[in-house]
Design a protein around this motif. Structure first.
Motif, PDB file in Angstrom:
ATOM      1  N   PRO A  83       0.819  -1.214   0.000  1.00  0.00           N
ATOM      2  CA  PRO A  83       0.000   0.000   0.000  1.00  0.00           C
ATOM      3  C   PRO A  83       0.855   1.267   0.000  1.00  0.00           C
ATOM      4  O   PRO A  83       1.950   1.303   0.574  1.00  0.00           O
ATOM      5  CB  PRO A  83      -0.800  -0.112   1.302  1.00  0.00           C
ATOM      6  N   PHE A  84       0.348   2.289  -0.653  1.00  0.00           N
ATOM      7  CA  PHE A  84       0.983   3.604  -0.571  1.00  0.00           C
ATOM      8  C   PHE A  84      -0.088   4.672  -0.414  1.00  0.00           C
ATOM      9  O   PHE A  84      -1.247   4.491  -0.788  1.00  0.00           O
ATOM     10  CB  PHE A  84       1.870   3.888  -1.792  1.00  0.00           C
ATOM     11  N   TYR A  85       0.313   5.782   0.166  1.00  0.00           N
ATOM     12  CA  TYR A  85      -0.591   6.906   0.414  1.00  0.00           C
ATOM     13  C   TYR A  85       0.147   8.193   0.076  1.00  0.00           C
ATOM     14  O   TYR A  85       1.382   8.209  -0.061  1.00  0.00           O
ATOM     15  CB  TYR A  85      -1.080   6.900   1.865  1.00  0.00           C
ATOM     16  N   ILE A  86      -0.579   9.280  -0.059  1.00  0.00           N
ATOM     17  CA  ILE A  86      -0.008  10.536  -0.550  1.00  0.00           C
ATOM     18  C   ILE A  86      -0.435  11.689   0.363  1.00  0.00           C
ATOM     19  O   ILE A  86      -1.609  11.805   0.728  1.00  0.00           O
ATOM     20  CB  ILE A  86      -0.472  10.819  -1.985  1.00  0.00           C
ATOM     21  N   PHE A  87       0.519  12.542   0.708  1.00  0.00           N
ATOM     22  CA  PHE A  87       0.253  13.821   1.350  1.00  0.00           C
ATOM     23  C   PHE A  87       0.758  14.907   0.399  1.00  0.00           C
ATOM     24  O   PHE A  87       1.923  14.871  -0.007  1.00  0.00           O
ATOM     25  CB  PHE A  87       0.989  13.945   2.685  1.00  0.00           C
ATOM     26  N   LYS A  88      -0.092  15.854   0.060  1.00  0.00           N
ATOM     27  CA  LYS A  88       0.345  16.899  -0.871  1.00  0.00           C
ATOM     28  C   LYS A  88      -0.139  18.266  -0.395  1.00  0.00           C
ATOM     29  O   LYS A  88      -1.102  18.382   0.363  1.00  0.00           O
ATOM     30  CB  LYS A  88      -0.168  16.613  -2.275  1.00  0.00           C
ATOM     31  N   THR A  89       0.547  19.300  -0.876  1.00  0.00           N
ATOM     32  CA  THR A  89       0.216  20.665  -0.505  1.00  0.00           C
ATOM     33  C   THR A  89       0.108  21.516  -1.764  1.00  0.00           C
ATOM     34  O   THR A  89       0.722  21.219  -2.792  1.00  0.00           O
ATOM     35  CB  THR A  89       1.288  21.279   0.411  1.00  0.00           C
ATOM     36  N   SER A  90      -0.688  22.568  -1.677  1.00  0.00           N
ATOM     37  CA  SER A  90      -0.761  23.538  -2.763  1.00  0.00           C
ATOM     38  C   SER A  90      -1.181  24.879  -2.189  1.00  0.00           C
ATOM     39  O   SER A  90      -1.679  24.951  -1.056  1.00  0.00           O
ATOM     40  CB  SER A  90      -1.753  23.102  -3.844  1.00  0.00           C
ATOM     41  N   VAL A 114      -0.049  -0.371  -4.213  1.00  0.00           N
ATOM     42  CA  VAL A 114      -1.505  -0.256  -4.259  1.00  0.00           C
ATOM     43  C   VAL A 114      -1.940   1.036  -3.577  1.00  0.00           C
ATOM     44  O   VAL A 114      -1.656   1.251  -2.396  1.00  0.00           O
ATOM     45  CB  VAL A 114      -2.170  -1.463  -3.568  1.00  0.00           C
ATOM     46  N   PHE A 115      -2.640   1.874  -4.315  1.00  0.00           N
ATOM     47  CA  PHE A 115      -3.086   3.156  -3.774  1.00  0.00           C
ATOM     48  C   PHE A 115      -4.075   2.952  -2.639  1.00  0.00           C
ATOM     49  O   PHE A 115      -5.013   2.166  -2.744  1.00  0.00           O
ATOM     50  CB  PHE A 115      -3.727   4.003  -4.876  1.00  0.00           C
ATOM     51  N   GLN A 116      -3.853   3.695  -1.553  1.00  0.00           N
ATOM     52  CA  GLN A 116      -4.742   3.611  -0.402  1.00  0.00           C
ATOM     53  C   GLN A 116      -5.467   4.922  -0.145  1.00  0.00           C
ATOM     54  O   GLN A 116      -6.691   4.954  -0.088  1.00  0.00           O
ATOM     55  CB  GLN A 116      -3.960   3.206   0.856  1.00  0.00           C
ATOM     56  N   SER A 117      -4.708   6.024  -0.003  1.00  0.00           N
ATOM     57  CA  SER A 117      -5.335   7.291   0.366  1.00  0.00           C
ATOM     58  C   SER A 117      -4.516   8.471  -0.140  1.00  0.00           C
ATOM     59  O   SER A 117      -3.307   8.349  -0.377  1.00  0.00           O
ATOM     60  CB  SER A 117      -5.478   7.404   1.891  1.00  0.00           C
ATOM     61  N   GLU A 118      -5.191   9.603  -0.274  1.00  0.00           N
ATOM     62  CA  GLU A 118      -4.523  10.843  -0.665  1.00  0.00           C
ATOM     63  C   GLU A 118      -5.114  11.992   0.140  1.00  0.00           C
ATOM     64  O   GLU A 118      -6.337  12.106   0.274  1.00  0.00           O
ATOM     65  CB  GLU A 118      -4.701  11.100  -2.158  1.00  0.00           C
ATOM     66  N   ALA A 143      -4.326  22.986   8.772  1.00  0.00           N
ATOM     67  CA  ALA A 143      -3.663  21.718   8.442  1.00  0.00           C
ATOM     68  C   ALA A 143      -3.347  20.923   9.706  1.00  0.00           C
ATOM     69  O   ALA A 143      -3.527  19.695   9.740  1.00  0.00           O
ATOM     70  CB  ALA A 143      -2.396  21.986   7.650  1.00  0.00           C
ATOM     71  N   LYS A 144      -2.890  21.596  10.745  1.00  0.00           N
ATOM     72  CA  LYS A 144      -2.546  20.906  11.993  1.00  0.00           C
ATOM     73  C   LYS A 144      -3.760  20.237  12.627  1.00  0.00           C
ATOM     74  O   LYS A 144      -3.612  19.252  13.364  1.00  0.00           O
ATOM     75  CB  LYS A 144      -1.915  21.892  12.986  1.00  0.00           C
ATOM     76  N   ARG A 145      -4.936  20.756  12.356  1.00  0.00           N
ATOM     77  CA  ARG A 145      -6.154  20.153  12.886  1.00  0.00           C
ATOM     78  C   ARG A 145      -6.675  19.027  12.000  1.00  0.00           C
ATOM     79  O   ARG A 145      -7.317  18.093  12.487  1.00  0.00           O
ATOM     80  CB  ARG A 145      -7.223  21.242  13.074  1.00  0.00           C
ATOM     81  N   LEU A 146      -6.403  19.124  10.695  1.00  0.00           N
ATOM     82  CA  LEU A 146      -6.875  18.094   9.776  1.00  0.00           C
ATOM     83  C   LEU A 146      -5.972  16.864   9.753  1.00  0.00           C
ATOM     84  O   LEU A 146      -6.458  15.731   9.594  1.00  0.00           O
ATOM     85  CB  LEU A 146      -6.966  18.668   8.358  1.00  0.00           C
ATOM     86  N   ILE A 147      -4.676  17.066   9.883  1.00  0.00           N
ATOM     87  CA  ILE A 147      -3.725  15.961   9.753  1.00  0.00           C
ATOM     88  C   ILE A 147      -4.002  14.830  10.742  1.00  0.00           C
ATOM     89  O   ILE A 147      -4.016  13.650  10.345  1.00  0.00           O
ATOM     90  CB  ILE A 147      -2.272  16.480   9.867  1.00  0.00           C
ATOM     91  N   PRO A 148      -4.240  15.100  12.023  1.00  0.00           N
ATOM     92  CA  PRO A 148      -4.538  13.987  12.940  1.00  0.00           C
ATOM     93  C   PRO A 148      -5.810  13.226  12.551  1.00  0.00           C
ATOM     94  O   PRO A 148      -5.880  12.002  12.734  1.00  0.00           O
ATOM     95  CB  PRO A 148      -4.697  14.682  14.301  1.00  0.00           C
ATOM     96  N   ILE A 149      -6.804  13.922  12.025  1.00  0.00           N
ATOM     97  CA  ILE A 149      -8.042  13.258  11.598  1.00  0.00           C
ATOM     98  C   ILE A 149      -7.756  12.326  10.428  1.00  0.00           C
ATOM     99  O   ILE A 149      -8.192  11.165  10.402  1.00  0.00           O
ATOM    100  CB  ILE A 149      -9.101  14.309  11.206  1.00  0.00           C
ATOM    101  N   ASP A 150      -7.005  12.842   9.455  1.00  0.00           N
ATOM    102  CA  ASP A 150      -6.673  12.030   8.284  1.00  0.00           C
ATOM    103  C   ASP A 150      -5.800  10.838   8.659  1.00  0.00           C
ATOM    104  O   ASP A 150      -5.979   9.728   8.132  1.00  0.00           O
ATOM    105  CB  ASP A 150      -5.968  12.889   7.236  1.00  0.00           C
ATOM    106  N   CYS A 151      -4.859  11.053   9.557  1.00  0.00           N
ATOM    107  CA  CYS A 151      -3.969   9.960   9.944  1.00  0.00           C
ATOM    108  C   CYS A 151      -4.694   8.898  10.765  1.00  0.00           C
ATOM    109  O   CYS A 151      -4.336   7.713  10.709  1.00  0.00           O
ATOM    110  CB  CYS A 151      -2.762  10.514  10.707  1.00  0.00           C
TER     111      CYS A 151
END
Length: 312
Positions: A83-90, A114-118, A143-151
């Protein structure tokens, strides 16, 4: 779960996000590490020991940077699906950014990853224009509030994918002209008389594209247009070719501004920013977190009132 997030970060935004993600994953019992692509060693052995891998990158012209694609192409193929996952910024939350991983995913999936999450986070620009300190603070705190939710979702195996749209892959292919264009434009970079020869640009260029010989700087043909050299130049001495009017110089503090600032670009992608921060607010509150009002985008009439007060 042992995992490593390989990332590229031009001026530090993606690095901040990826390090925060690694911390959050460790909070869920993962043996998580973050590693800059330009400093990665023993990649094959490390990947073999991992149950999954992550890729982090800043969006360049609605694509992953050329260095990230090259790294993916050099990763070892897997006998068993990994599995692989992606973190990206813009710098903006446009839907066009949804297509940025098309090439990256295709390269990795051919190698049995295998794609898991982005996950996508908005962080301040290092080219085009400079966001206000208030906006940079708002972006990073969100971002600091969203990252723990996503993780938490990532650790729980809950998939996450951005919404695609018709002909997205074709558009991404067209926009990858930036990979060639960046190398071409990079040859036109130059240094003006304010340079103090600190050599920071030479030492930190991720592709070693900048050299200094016989009293002159030379900009080669492997520029990523990551803006690291121009953004961090202590004298703002580097000119970035055809895009010099878009140059941004100087790191963001990511702290609340001490005084009210004039927002010269308050109408730029306004609807997209409003939706991004409102969606983030709802997700954070739904998870039981805190989302202060100061992180929300003000309504248009409030912005106009703030601007009027700032000029009184």
């Amino acid at each position: 779960m042992k995992t490593v997030i390989y990332y590229f970060s031009g001026t530090g935004n993606t690095e901040k996000v990826v390090n925060a993600a690694a911390d959050a994953l460790r909070g869920h019992g993962w043996d998580a590490a973050a590693c800059a692509i330009e400093r990665a060693e023993n990649v094959a052995e490390t990947v073999a020991a991992c149950g999954s891998i992550g890729i982090g990158y800043p969006v360049h012209a609605f694509n992953a940077p050329a260095s990230v694609i090259r790294f993916a192409e050099e990763l070892p193929a897997q006998e068993q699906p990994k599995p692989f996952y992606i973190f990206k910024t813009s710098g903006e939350p446009l839907a066009l950014n949804n297509i940025s991983s098309c090439k990256l995913r295709a390269v990795l999936e051919k190698k049995n990853y295998v794609f898991q999450s982005e996950y996508h986070y908005v962080m301040p620009y290092n080219i085009i224009f400079r966001h206000t300190d208030k906006m940079a603070y708002r972006m990073w705190e969100t971002a600091k509030r969203l990252i723990p939710i996503d993780c938490a979702d990532l650790a729980a195996g809950i998939p996450a994918a951005e919404k695609s749209f018709p002909f997205g892959s074709a558009l991404a292919w067209i926009m990858r002209v930036e990979h060639w264009g960046g190398r071409w434009n990079g040859k036109m970079y130059s240094v003006d008389e304010s340079c103090v020869h600190c050599m920071k640009c030479v030492k930190t260029c991720p592709t070693h594209n900048i050299t200094y010989e016989n009293g002159k700087f030379c900009f080669g043909g492997d520029c990523l247009m990551c803006m690291r050299c121009a953004f961090h130049c202590p004298k703002n001495a580097i000119k970035i070719g055809l895009f010099n009017k878009w140059k941004v110089n100087g790191a963001y503090s990511f702290l609340p501004p001490a005084a009210e600032e004039e927002e010269r670009h308050k109408r730029y992608c306004k609807n997209s920013y409003e939706k991004y921060f409102e969606d983030a607010r709802r997700r954070v509150l739904a998870s039981g977190g805190d989302f202060p009002d100061e992180l929300r985008m003000p309504a248009a009439e409030e912005e106009d009132d703030l601007s009027a007060r700032a000029t009184e």
